[in-house]
Enzyme design. Structure first.
Site, PDB file in Angstrom:
ATOM      1  N   HIS A  63       0.858  -1.189   0.000  1.00  0.00           N
ATOM      2  CA  HIS A  63       0.000   0.000   0.000  1.00  0.00           C
ATOM      3  C   HIS A  63       0.887   1.230   0.000  1.00  0.00           C
ATOM      4  O   HIS A  63       1.577   1.501   0.970  1.00  0.00           O
ATOM      5  CB  HIS A  63      -0.922   0.003   1.229  1.00  0.00           C
ATOM      6  CG  HIS A  63      -1.987  -1.041   1.172  1.00  0.00           C
ATOM      7  ND1 HIS A  63      -3.264  -0.776   0.767  1.00  0.00           N
ATOM      8  CD2 HIS A  63      -1.946  -2.369   1.433  1.00  0.00           C
ATOM      9  CE1 HIS A  63      -3.977  -1.891   0.797  1.00  0.00           C
ATOM     10  NE2 HIS A  63      -3.202  -2.871   1.197  1.00  0.00           N
ATOM     11  N   TYR A  87      -6.207  -2.736  11.659  1.00  0.00           N
ATOM     12  CA  TYR A  87      -5.113  -3.483  12.306  1.00  0.00           C
ATOM     13  C   TYR A  87      -3.806  -2.703  12.375  1.00  0.00           C
ATOM     14  O   TYR A  87      -2.898  -3.061  13.125  1.00  0.00           O
ATOM     15  CB  TYR A  87      -4.873  -4.848  11.621  1.00  0.00           C
ATOM     16  CG  TYR A  87      -4.320  -4.771  10.210  1.00  0.00           C
ATOM     17  CD1 TYR A  87      -3.002  -4.399   9.959  1.00  0.00           C
ATOM     18  CD2 TYR A  87      -5.121  -5.071   9.120  1.00  0.00           C
ATOM     19  CE1 TYR A  87      -2.507  -4.317   8.676  1.00  0.00           C
ATOM     20  CE2 TYR A  87      -4.637  -4.996   7.829  1.00  0.00           C
ATOM     21  CZ  TYR A  87      -3.330  -4.621   7.614  1.00  0.00           C
ATOM     22  OH  TYR A  87      -2.851  -4.524   6.343  1.00  0.00           O
ATOM     23  N   ALA A 115      -7.908  -7.600  -1.462  1.00  0.00           N
ATOM     24  CA  ALA A 115      -7.468  -8.984  -1.530  1.00  0.00           C
ATOM     25  C   ALA A 115      -8.226  -9.720  -0.430  1.00  0.00           C
ATOM     26  O   ALA A 115      -8.410  -9.179   0.658  1.00  0.00           O
ATOM     27  CB  ALA A 115      -5.968  -9.060  -1.270  1.00  0.00           C
ATOM     28  N   MET A 213      -9.632  -7.991   5.652  1.00  0.00           N
ATOM     29  CA  MET A 213      -9.365  -7.081   6.770  1.00  0.00           C
ATOM     30  C   MET A 213      -9.676  -5.625   6.423  1.00  0.00           C
ATOM     31  O   MET A 213      -9.159  -4.715   7.077  1.00  0.00           O
ATOM     32  CB  MET A 213      -7.898  -7.196   7.192  1.00  0.00           C
ATOM     33  CG  MET A 213      -7.459  -8.619   7.516  1.00  0.00           C
ATOM     34  SD  MET A 213      -5.711  -8.703   7.922  1.00  0.00           S
ATOM     35  CE  MET A 213      -5.416 -10.488   7.804  1.00  0.00           C
ATOM     36  N   SER A 214     -10.484  -5.390   5.395  1.00  0.00           N
ATOM     37  CA  SER A 214     -10.737  -3.997   4.982  1.00  0.00           C
ATOM     38  C   SER A 214     -12.156  -3.847   4.458  1.00  0.00           C
ATOM     39  O   SER A 214     -13.027  -4.651   4.770  1.00  0.00           O
ATOM     40  CB  SER A 214      -9.729  -3.598   3.896  1.00  0.00           C
ATOM     41  OG  SER A 214      -9.965  -4.331   2.715  1.00  0.00           O
ATOM     42  N   HIS A 249       1.582 -13.769   3.478  1.00  0.00           N
ATOM     43  CA  HIS A 249       1.368 -12.493   2.801  1.00  0.00           C
ATOM     44  C   HIS A 249       1.997 -12.523   1.407  1.00  0.00           C
ATOM     45  O   HIS A 249       1.512 -11.879   0.471  1.00  0.00           O
ATOM     46  CB  HIS A 249       1.955 -11.347   3.635  1.00  0.00           C
ATOM     47  CG  HIS A 249       1.643  -9.997   3.083  1.00  0.00           C
ATOM     48  ND1 HIS A 249       0.350  -9.528   2.939  1.00  0.00           N
ATOM     49  CD2 HIS A 249       2.450  -9.013   2.609  1.00  0.00           C
ATOM     50  CE1 HIS A 249       0.386  -8.314   2.413  1.00  0.00           C
ATOM     51  NE2 HIS A 249       1.642  -7.981   2.201  1.00  0.00           N
TER      52      HIS A 249
HETATM   53  N1  HPA Z   1      -7.853 -13.535   5.437  1.00  0.00           N
HETATM   54  C1  HPA Z   1      -7.955 -12.215   5.707  1.00  0.00           C
HETATM   55  N2  HPA Z   1      -7.529 -11.279   4.873  1.00  0.00           N
HETATM   56  C2  HPA Z   1      -6.990 -11.665   3.719  1.00  0.00           C
HETATM   57  C3  HPA Z   1      -6.853 -13.004   3.363  1.00  0.00           C
HETATM   58  C4  HPA Z   1      -7.316 -14.003   4.283  1.00  0.00           C
HETATM   59  O1  HPA Z   1      -7.233 -15.219   4.052  1.00  0.00           O
HETATM   60  N3  HPA Z   1      -6.254 -13.042   2.148  1.00  0.00           N
HETATM   61  C5  HPA Z   1      -6.061 -11.750   1.770  1.00  0.00           C
HETATM   62  N4  HPA Z   1      -6.501 -10.918   2.711  1.00  0.00           N
END
Ligand code: HPA
Length: 274
Positions: A63, A87, A115, A213-214, A249
């Site tokens: 980002h 987070y 993602a 997470m977004s 990641h």
């Molecule tokens: N979980 C949460 N956030 C994510 C994931 C996942 O498996 N993949 C990409 N962002």
């Protein structure tokens, strides 16, 4: 944050961005891997988040942290290269500050990308998923606290969190581009840990097709102020426990990069046809 202070912060940031980059009718939040879509903008001007008074700074890898604005298919489009996540330690008022700023800049349509981990067993990493609806499992809501009445009502409706016409348009564009667009419910977990296999089983029972997470805080705040929202996830990995392997990641980033051209083409088609 006190209401008056927060309102001033929003207006100060919006004023600076408008002076540097101008107004926009469409906004795109570029998730992991999509950052170079800013190159599609004609006559682009940009400003680093660091230089916008009161703006947070993105710390998540992948980002970048720049606000762009330019012309795309004859429309004024702003793009966020990098977003803020809860987070990272930001309050949801900070995470969603840019959405308030968009509203002041004249944005009517917000396209949110991200993602996400695939919870639906029919999905494969690399799939794109039209977000049909969301589940907020974070226990938090960005509209907690005094209502910002200049933006919207106290109890905003979320029946059409993602705009039905924009969804339909996106399905048609995907079809014309031969993209096998999946569809489903996005479930927001706070992170930064990936979910446990037990949490993923729970999310599936609750009706989730993808986890991330977004996106949910941005969607809520955009809907509060009456913007139309379109959400598209890139399924970068299968969620925890679905395959006998740990999540990383690196995998998320690699899949994002692998499908970025298709992702771009879809969003570009949507903007062209707005
Ligand atoms: N979980 C949460 N956030 C994510 C994931 C996942 O498996 N993949 C990409 N962002």
């Amino acid at each position: 944050m006190e209401l008056q202070v927060y309102m001033e912060k929003i207006h100060t940031a919006a004023k600076m961005i408008e002076e540097r980059c101008g107004t926009a009718e469409v906004a795109v939040i570029l998730g992991s891997g999509l950052g170079d879509y800013i190159n599609a903008l004609e006559d682009a001007t940009s400003v680093s988040y660091e230089d916008i008074p009161g703006f947070p700074v993105s710390t998540a890898p992948g980002h970048e942290g720049r606000w762009f604005c330019g012309t795309l298919h004859g429309k004024r489009v702003c793009m966020m290269q990098g977003r803020f996540h809860s987070y990272e330690g930001y309050g949801l008022d900070e995470v969603t500050l840019p959405i308030r700023v968009m509203k002041l800049l004249g944005v009517k349509t917000l396209i949110v990308t991200n993602a996400a981990g695939g919870v639906n067993a029919d999905f494969t990493p690399g799939d794109l998923m039209l977000i049909n609806d969301f589940i907020n499992l974070s226990g938090k809501n960005p509209l907690t606290g005094p209502n910002l009445g200049d933006f919207g009502v106290r109890f905003p409706d979320m029946t059409y969190a993602y705009n039905p016409e924009l969804k339909q348009k996106t399905r048609e564009i995907a079809k014309s581009l031969n993209i096998d667009l999946k569809e489903g419910v996005y479930c927001w977990f706070n992170g930064p840990t990936y979910e446990t296999p037990a949490e993923i089983r729970m999310a599936r029972v609750l009706g989730a097709d993808a986890v991330g997470m977004s996106t949910v805080p941005e969607t809520i705040v955009a809907r509060h102020s009456g913007m139309n929202v379109l959400g598209i996830s890139c399924i970068t990995n299968m969620a925890a426990g679905m395959l006998d392997q740990p999540l990383s990641h690196i995998e998320v980033m690699e899949t994002g990069i692998r499908v970025k051209n298709v992702f771009r083409a879809l969003i570009d088609g949507v903007i062209e046809n707005l």
